[in-house]
Design a protein around this motif. Structure first.
Motif, PDB file in Angstrom:
ATOM      1  N   GLY A  73     -11.548  -3.837   0.760  1.00 13.94           N
ATOM      2  CA  GLY A  73     -11.852  -2.406   0.684  1.00 13.94           C
ATOM      3  C   GLY A  73     -11.859  -1.841  -0.717  1.00 13.94           C
ATOM      4  N   THR A  74     -11.918  -2.684  -1.746  1.00 17.13           N
ATOM      5  CA  THR A  74     -11.929  -2.125  -3.104  1.00 17.13           C
ATOM      6  C   THR A  74     -13.319  -2.108  -3.720  1.00 17.13           C
ATOM      7  N   LEU A  75     -14.311  -2.724  -3.029  1.00 14.56           N
ATOM      8  CA  LEU A  75     -15.631  -2.857  -3.657  1.00 14.56           C
ATOM      9  C   LEU A  75     -16.301  -1.500  -3.810  1.00 14.56           C
ATOM     10  N   SER A  76     -16.272  -0.694  -2.733  1.00 14.16           N
ATOM     11  CA  SER A  76     -16.978   0.580  -2.823  1.00 14.16           C
ATOM     12  C   SER A  76     -16.009   1.743  -2.999  1.00 14.16           C
ATOM     13  N   ARG A  77     -14.738   1.397  -3.210  1.00 12.03           N
ATOM     14  CA  ARG A  77     -13.743   2.446  -3.405  1.00 12.03           C
ATOM     15  C   ARG A  77     -13.969   3.116  -4.749  1.00 12.03           C
ATOM     16  N   LYS A  78     -13.920   4.423  -4.727  1.00  8.07           N
ATOM     17  CA  LYS A  78     -14.108   5.154  -5.981  1.00  8.07           C
ATOM     18  C   LYS A  78     -12.851   5.068  -6.806  1.00  8.07           C
ATOM     19  N   LYS A  79     -13.036   4.963  -8.117  1.00  4.48           N
ATOM     20  CA  LYS A  79     -11.873   4.950  -8.991  1.00  4.48           C
ATOM     21  C   LYS A  79     -11.222   6.320  -8.967  1.00  4.48           C
ATOM     22  N   ALA A  80      -9.910   6.307  -8.856  1.00  2.00           N
ATOM     23  CA  ALA A  80      -9.203   7.581  -8.891  1.00  2.00           C
ATOM     24  C   ALA A  80      -9.352   8.166 -10.294  1.00  2.00           C
ATOM     25  N   PHE A  81      -9.191   9.459 -10.357  1.00  2.00           N
ATOM     26  CA  PHE A  81      -9.275  10.114 -11.649  1.00  2.00           C
ATOM     27  C   PHE A  81      -8.099   9.653 -12.497  1.00  2.00           C
ATOM     28  N   GLU A  82      -8.396   9.065 -13.671  1.00  2.88           N
ATOM     29  CA  GLU A  82      -7.326   8.439 -14.453  1.00  2.88           C
ATOM     30  C   GLU A  82      -6.574   9.477 -15.280  1.00  2.88           C
ATOM     31  N   GLU A  83      -5.253   9.400 -15.205  1.00  4.02           N
ATOM     32  CA  GLU A  83      -4.385  10.267 -16.008  1.00  4.02           C
ATOM     33  C   GLU A  83      -4.307   9.709 -17.437  1.00  4.02           C
TER      34      GLU A  83
ATOM     35  N   TYR B 253       0.816  -8.510  -0.163  1.00  3.94           N
ATOM     36  CA  TYR B 253       2.128  -8.319  -0.777  1.00  3.94           C
ATOM     37  C   TYR B 253       2.039  -7.814  -2.211  1.00  3.94           C
ATOM     38  N   PHE B 254       1.078  -8.347  -2.981  1.00  2.00           N
ATOM     39  CA  PHE B 254       1.033  -8.013  -4.410  1.00  2.00           C
ATOM     40  C   PHE B 254      -0.145  -7.124  -4.800  1.00  2.00           C
ATOM     41  N   GLY B 255      -1.070  -6.900  -3.893  1.00  2.00           N
ATOM     42  CA  GLY B 255      -2.213  -6.051  -4.236  1.00  2.00           C
ATOM     43  C   GLY B 255      -3.421  -6.851  -4.672  1.00  2.00           C
ATOM     44  N   GLU B 256      -4.548  -6.144  -4.859  1.00  2.00           N
ATOM     45  CA  GLU B 256      -5.835  -6.791  -5.071  1.00  2.00           C
ATOM     46  C   GLU B 256      -5.957  -7.449  -6.438  1.00  2.00           C
TER      47      GLU B 256
ATOM     48  N   ARG C  51       8.892  -7.043  -8.526  1.00  2.00           N
ATOM     49  CA  ARG C  51       7.648  -6.868  -7.809  1.00  2.00           C
ATOM     50  C   ARG C  51       6.758  -5.877  -8.561  1.00  2.00           C
ATOM     51  N   PRO C  52       5.520  -6.222  -8.832  1.00  3.80           N
ATOM     52  CA  PRO C  52       4.657  -5.250  -9.511  1.00  3.80           C
ATOM     53  C   PRO C  52       4.035  -4.293  -8.498  1.00  3.80           C
ATOM     54  N   PHE C  53       3.698  -3.090  -8.955  1.00  6.82           N
ATOM     55  CA  PHE C  53       2.929  -2.187  -8.097  1.00  6.82           C
ATOM     56  C   PHE C  53       1.567  -2.816  -7.851  1.00  6.82           C
ATOM     57  N   SER C  54       1.103  -2.705  -6.634  1.00  8.02           N
ATOM     58  CA  SER C  54      -0.225  -3.195  -6.286  1.00  8.02           C
ATOM     59  C   SER C  54      -1.260  -2.437  -7.109  1.00  8.02           C
ATOM     60  N   GLU C  55      -2.236  -3.151  -7.629  1.00  2.22           N
ATOM     61  CA  GLU C  55      -3.248  -2.514  -8.471  1.00  2.22           C
ATOM     62  C   GLU C  55      -4.617  -2.763  -7.849  1.00  2.22           C
TER      63      GLU C  55
ATOM     64  N   GLU D 151       0.833  -1.205   0.000  1.00  4.98           N
ATOM     65  CA  GLU D 151       0.000   0.000   0.000  1.00  4.98           C
ATOM     66  C   GLU D 151       0.866   1.254   0.000  1.00  4.98           C
ATOM     67  N   CYS D 152       1.939   1.221   0.801  1.00 11.08           N
ATOM     68  CA  CYS D 152       2.841   2.373   0.832  1.00 11.08           C
ATOM     69  C   CYS D 152       3.415   2.618  -0.554  1.00 11.08           C
ATOM     70  N   GLN D 153       3.828   1.530  -1.216  1.00 17.97           N
ATOM     71  CA  GLN D 153       4.414   1.679  -2.547  1.00 17.97           C
ATOM     72  C   GLN D 153       3.396   2.199  -3.542  1.00 17.97           C
ATOM     73  N   TYR D 154       2.157   1.735  -3.395  1.00 17.69           N
ATOM     74  CA  TYR D 154       1.095   2.217  -4.282  1.00 17.69           C
ATOM     75  C   TYR D 154       0.861   3.707  -4.072  1.00 17.69           C
ATOM     76  N   ILE D 155       0.889   4.113  -2.795  1.00 17.47           N
ATOM     77  CA  ILE D 155       0.677   5.532  -2.482  1.00 17.47           C
ATOM     78  C   ILE D 155       1.807   6.367  -3.076  1.00 17.47           C
ATOM     79  N   ILE D 156       3.047   5.865  -2.936  1.00 16.64           N
ATOM     80  CA  ILE D 156       4.185   6.622  -3.472  1.00 16.64           C
ATOM     81  C   ILE D 156       4.081   6.731  -4.992  1.00 16.64           C
ATOM     82  N   LYS D 157       3.672   5.631  -5.632  1.00 20.24           N
ATOM     83  CA  LYS D 157       3.473   5.663  -7.083  1.00 20.24           C
ATOM     84  C   LYS D 157       2.444   6.734  -7.437  1.00 20.24           C
ATOM     85  N   HIS D 158       1.343   6.739  -6.694  1.00 27.52           N
ATOM     86  CA  HIS D 158       0.290   7.716  -6.968  1.00 27.52           C
ATOM     87  C   HIS D 158       0.818   9.135  -6.798  1.00 27.52           C
ATOM     88  N   GLU D 159       1.572   9.365  -5.712  1.00 18.83           N
ATOM     89  CA  GLU D 159       2.061  10.715  -5.448  1.00 18.83           C
ATOM     90  C   GLU D 159       3.062  11.143  -6.513  1.00 18.83           C
TER      91      GLU D 159
END
Lengths: 723, 723
Positions: B345-355, B275-278, B615-619, B195-203
């Motif tokens: 926690g991904t079922l009702s999570r809103k999709k981030a605005f896609e770049e 470890y690998f994401g959803e 290792r892939p980024f968690s998606e 999750e930390c790595q995913y957040i860093i990727k997002h930032e």
């Protein structure tokens, strides 16, 4: 074995409906002409004539004058107990023997402040004047109104979407009220009356019991904290009904722009929505869209009628066009409906939390969602009732319907054989007997089934009204489909008599068309001419331009029929769609007949809504709901029937001499391809138009950005302690 | 005209894949054993053996010991320029000739405060020690890390859902952090490293250009306000790659519980997700679910194999079971997937605005949604490219594929006729030639097509990565379907040779099964035994329990292959599902073979994820996306093929002697009923389990109530002025 059965069946059905219409018409007479007070000497027909007279002869200038006459609340107002006057919006009608204690309690709860759990609305008893001769039953009626401030807060509660100053639709909030486009001054023009009434309905329905264990005055009518007071009073018969009041000025304006002039322009959907709400406006939008969509088919159908009756090659082309059309038609409607719903603010509006329907019962338990104590009913039990009782019952009814159809065909054959043996007047009359009997039996079955379906669906004890409605629609839809189309299917695929099929279809549609025209225009027009002078004078004398006093208006509207929703209207369109699409390649003229029928339908439905029924509460809707699915299913069935009809045509058969297997396999392959193509088409065409997608995405983006900005400011304020 | 072609085709394809696996294995060898430094003397096979050795002989106690050794950040840390140390999470790798000016600018932007438009992350250059002999290219690498506070804020930015103290899943907010279940102290255990790595990727990806018009140091690399800096650097080749670091301790723990012991229990899906994401966890969940779902079919298939090969009556029963199964299977998977996604926690999570995706280009214009200046590309142009170029190209390829198949069948016939004329050794060898040629051609076509599809989809210039992926998946799926199943369809419905069909299907699955077993277990095991002693000693001596230093870890991981997503894994399962469902009534044993195959598949895929790839980024993923649709389409096609196969069976034909038309009509009717039943079933089974529906409704209700309460308090404060 002749098309006459359809004629008779139709006539029977149609007259049944028309008698209803007369009933409506006579009711409607009450609204506008009841002041004549010689009601008992008015026959049904003369009442009907009054309307048609108004329809055709009313002076447009007088109506336009009405347009400038200002808001309803400036015309009518009542005073509440504090002496401040308010515009009456909704009428609550209690049973005549309601205890005074109950009334006092209810009024107090309605008036009480929101902090104390009240609805904070204004309410006043209707003062029935002694000299009023129309007073029939001593009902206890109350006006409910509200301050603008309360209504604006209520608009936020119900999640109303309004146009923002930048042209997008946003959820209204009281805090941002100044940023909304049409908000001026105190905002007393901001909400339409239909919206105000909807808000009051919402506030009344969410008025919840506090510590009361029963309704004061009725120890047997139990309450528990959180139970909707209005729902409980309604389900126990203490509250007889509650309905919004008509606004005569607005109604006049609406009806003039809608149906009182014969115009070729579009319907004033926005005005309809403004007065009746989104659900009804969407029905009229669909009716209009459906009619316009049929025009190309109707135009293409004409040369078929004029030149090439028996040329099936061209029918194949027509059928293919038809299949593509029916798919595209439904997909494009989704887009249109999204467009309308966006403009009306219902597309992205969240559904309010649904209360249990009044008839719902069960042992008292805890609602897992709200955590409130309320009746709960096991879902398993409901499923058992549905699958072990309702489904077998429906299947049994379908079987019975088919059985009756077979008896009818047998009787037809029997009558025909007697006629063949000895053709004379009596035996030729006998030829009509089976059709008449069948038509009557069908009608009786329809009626009985409708009642049974309503009873069964009620017995299934659905918690939510929407779930109840879906189950009822499904039950009625399946039975109506079989009842209406079974004989056509039998003629087409068992008897394989294409000529008879075409005749049957034609007879059905043409008689329907002619009867519609007669019933909705010529007959009343002729009656009106006959009684013109007499009625004209009396109406003029009694009415003038004078408004009805409020008390009489309430009493008249209270007696009007309640509009039970768009179910029957959609059902009629659904069956027409079936006639057009299922057997279109045998009878390309069908579309033209449906177009003609629908043009009059618009006028009669509009009239019915404005004058026959009580004003319905506006119902937010973002699409036509379960009917979209019903129409799509019908269009999928149409692929199968059209392919089968093409396979049965002699011209196609001639291509495969001595190779029936080859023919069938080819047709099945083509059918599968068409079905696959339909699904792909439905998948490719986006349900929401691009520009609205962009608007929605923009809103979402903005809210995300605003949130992010807020977060960043907050984060900047927090001292970084945990590095 | 024999099953041998399938064998050869399969062997060819399989060896191709296995060579890839060897490549992986040799890469993987770098990770753990590169310290031996005698890399060049290691043959591929000996490297492979090392792993198998570890797989089978590793001491569990040693692994369990690792479990208690604490968090990654306690083992590894680097210091940033301020001297404060941080845990490196993500590596940025710049091109070797990157300008110093650019590096300084980029680092500054990454470190800068959020208020100034920076990412506020910690970053430090990788110090390559001189004596390191593994250093192959002078890449410029940076570690990126973050403070916990920043990560928690980032978790809110990306909209992470976490378990609340009441057991529901809620969007994490920094303000309410204490109310979340696993939040303790400063919250440094709250987020998983993935999750930390995913957040860093997002930032990093949302680090936007401010006033810069070009990248400092590269005047030609234009920037405009709001453009993602990382994306632009990546698309211009300045940023070579960025990837999250493996965590050796956690990986060891995960791999032990996942695949290093032969167990019959379920996979540790929560750990995989951790470890690998959803996205990946859902793939493994689906793989497991699919395998378990096949077990009943496999069990029912066995008696068919043992007793009643030719009894089609029973096959009809089996086919019906199969059709119901495939529908229920997919519907129930939706529920399972919703259950998993809710828990994660991904079922009702809103999709981030896609770049926009990195490859997207267009003239600079205004994005209508964000209002930002960015490249825009006309949708009409894209549609034209899709429908006028891509669609015809795909159709042409399909035609070519079918044409090649026909040539193959011709060659088969020709070889057979030569063999029939003069049966000797040389002509019997000739019998194999067409299969081999066809297999090679198919493989070449698949490869060429894949490249062409990627090029074409890129050329279509989709703005979003998701849209790009969907178009690519669709293109590849259609072609693979035709390539894999066309010959089976031809044998079944044109040649109508059921015996050959069953043999072909059996050969295909059995060879696949045997080769899988050999390649993934026996061959490596045998090699390991042969080299056991030699390798065993060397590995023990070089490795011990010592950890690889961070610098070497980075360099090794940098050279590992990049995991390109679950596409190929899902594609394999999709084709297996096709083998099971399309022709199941001819070969009921197929399910058993697929079950056996999938059991080994789990192990090889798990190994591949842990040791072969970066290792892939968690998606985040809430379902298996477009694959659900693909599987559902396959199961609808299966209805058609199974009905057709049943119609072709001699036993069914015997029921309709001399009445082929009757037979076909009956089968078509049954097929339509089954399809209708499928749709109804899919409609009736709710997509989300009841308990999760209740939890979601509860959350929504609570937020509505909270809003209402807030409103009421606000309303009470506002003085009532407009009565």
């Amino acid at each position: 074995m002749s098309p006459k059965f359809f004629f008779f069946s139709y006539v029977e059905v149609h007259w049944f409906n028309k008698l209803h219409l007369f009933e409506y018409l006579s009711n409607d007479a009450d609204v506008s002409y009841a002041l004549t007070s010689e009601r008992n000497i008015h026959s049904l027909l003369s009442v009907c004539a009054c309307f048609i007279y108004e329809l055709f002869t009313v002076c447009p200038s007088r109506l336009y004058r009405a347009q400038g006459s200002g808001k309803m609340q400036s015309n009518l107002s009542v005073s509440d107990s504090d002496g401040s006057s308010f515009a009456p919006l909704v009428v609550l009608e209690l049973a005549e023997d309601t205890e005074a204690e109950t009334i006092a309690w209810l009024l107090n709860r309605i008036k009480d402040k929101q902090q104390n759990g009240g609805a904070e609305l204004l309410v006043e008893q209707l003062q029935v004047s002694g000299q009023n001769e129309l007073k029939r039953s001593p009902k206890v009626s109350f006006f409910v109104g509200s301050t603008w401030q309360r209504l604006l807060n209520g608009a936020e509660d119900v999640g109303l979407f309004k146009e923002f100053h930048d042209g997008t639709m946003r959820g209204f909030t009281y805090a941002n009220r100044e940023s909304f486009k049409d908000f001026q001054g105190d905002g007393d023009d901001f909400l339409s009356i239909a919206e105000c009434q909807y808000i009051i309905k919402h506030e009344l329905e969410t008025l919840r019991a506090k510590a009361e264990v029963h309704v004061p005055g009725y120890p047997k009518v139990k309450l528990y904290p959180g139970k909707s007071v209005i729902r409980r009073l309604q389900s126990k018969g203490i509250l007889v009904q509650y309905y919004p009041l008509h606004d005569k000025e607005e109604l006049k304006r609406l009806s003039f722009s809608w149906y009182r002039k014969i115009n070729l322009s579009f319907q004033p959907l926005d005005d309809i929505r403004h007065y009746f709400g989104e659900g009804l406006a969407l029905y009229f939008g669909f009716l209009e869209y459906f009619t316009f969509a049929l025009v190309p088919m109707a135009l293409i159908g004409i040369p078929y009628y004029l030149f090439a009756w028996e040329d099936y090659d061209k029918y194949v082309l027509f059928a293919v066009f038809n299949l593509v059309w029916s798919t595209v038609f439904l997909e494009v409607w989704k887009r249109c409906s999204a467009q309308l719903a966006y403009g009306w603010g219902t597309l992205s509006r969240k559904k309010a939390f649904e209360e249990p329907r009044p008839g719902f019962h069960g042992a008292l338990g805890t609602n897992l969602v709200t955590g409130r104590e309320e009746p709960v009913y096991s879902n398993t039990k409901r499923q058992l009732r549905i699958y072990l009782v309702s489904v077998p019952f429906v299947l049994l009814c379908l079987h019975l319907s088919l059985y009756v159809m077979m008896i009818y065909f047998d009787m037809e054959n029997w009558a025909l054989s007697i006629y063949d043996e000895d053709p004379n007047l009596w035996t030729s009359v006998l030829l009509f007997i089976p059709s008449i009997i069948y038509a009557v039996v069908i009608e009786i079955m329809n009626l009985l089934y409708r009642h049974a379906a309503e009873f069964l669906t009620g017995w299934e004890n659905h918690r939510l009204e929407s779930s109840f409605q879906n189950h009822l629609v499904l039950k009625v839809l399946v039975f109506n489909f079989v009842n209406c189309f079974a004989s056509l299917f039998y003629i087409a695929f068992v008897m394989q008599d294409m000529l008879l099929l075409r005749q049957s279809l034609a007879t059905l549609l043409i008689t329907s068309q002619i009867l519609n025209q007669i019933m909705e225009a010529f007959l009343p027009y002729w009656l009106q001419r006959r009684r013109n002078k007499k009625v004209h004078k009396r109406v003029r004398r009694m009415m003038g331009d004078k408004e009805l006093p409020l008390v009489e208006q309430v009493q008249l509207e209270s007696d009007m029929n309640t509009y039970l929703g768009t179910f029957d209207d959609y059902l009629e369109q659904f069956l027409l769609f079936g006639y057009v699409s299922l057997f279109s390649c045998v009878y390309p003229l069908a579309a033209l007949l449906v177009v003609l029928n629908n043009i009059t339908e618009v006028y009669s439905d509009a009239f019915k809504m404005c004058h026959v029924f009580k004003r319905p509460f506006s119902e937010p809707a973002s699409d036509i709901g379960v009917w979209q699915l019903a129409f799509e299913t019908m269009s999928a069935i149409a692929v199968v029937t059209n392919c089968a009809l093409i396979a049965l045509s002699p011209q196609v058969k001639a291509y495969f001499p001595e190779m029936e297997t080859q023919l069938i396999l080819t047709v099945v392959a083509v059918e599968h391809c068409v079905l696959a193509f339909k699904f792909i088409l439905a998948f490719i065409i986006p349900d929401v138009p691009k520009d609205i997608q962009i608007k929605l995405a923009k809103l979402e983006f903005e809210s995300l950005e605003a949130l992010k900005k807020k977060k960043m400011l907050e984060a900047a304020e927090i001292p970084k302690t945990d590095k």
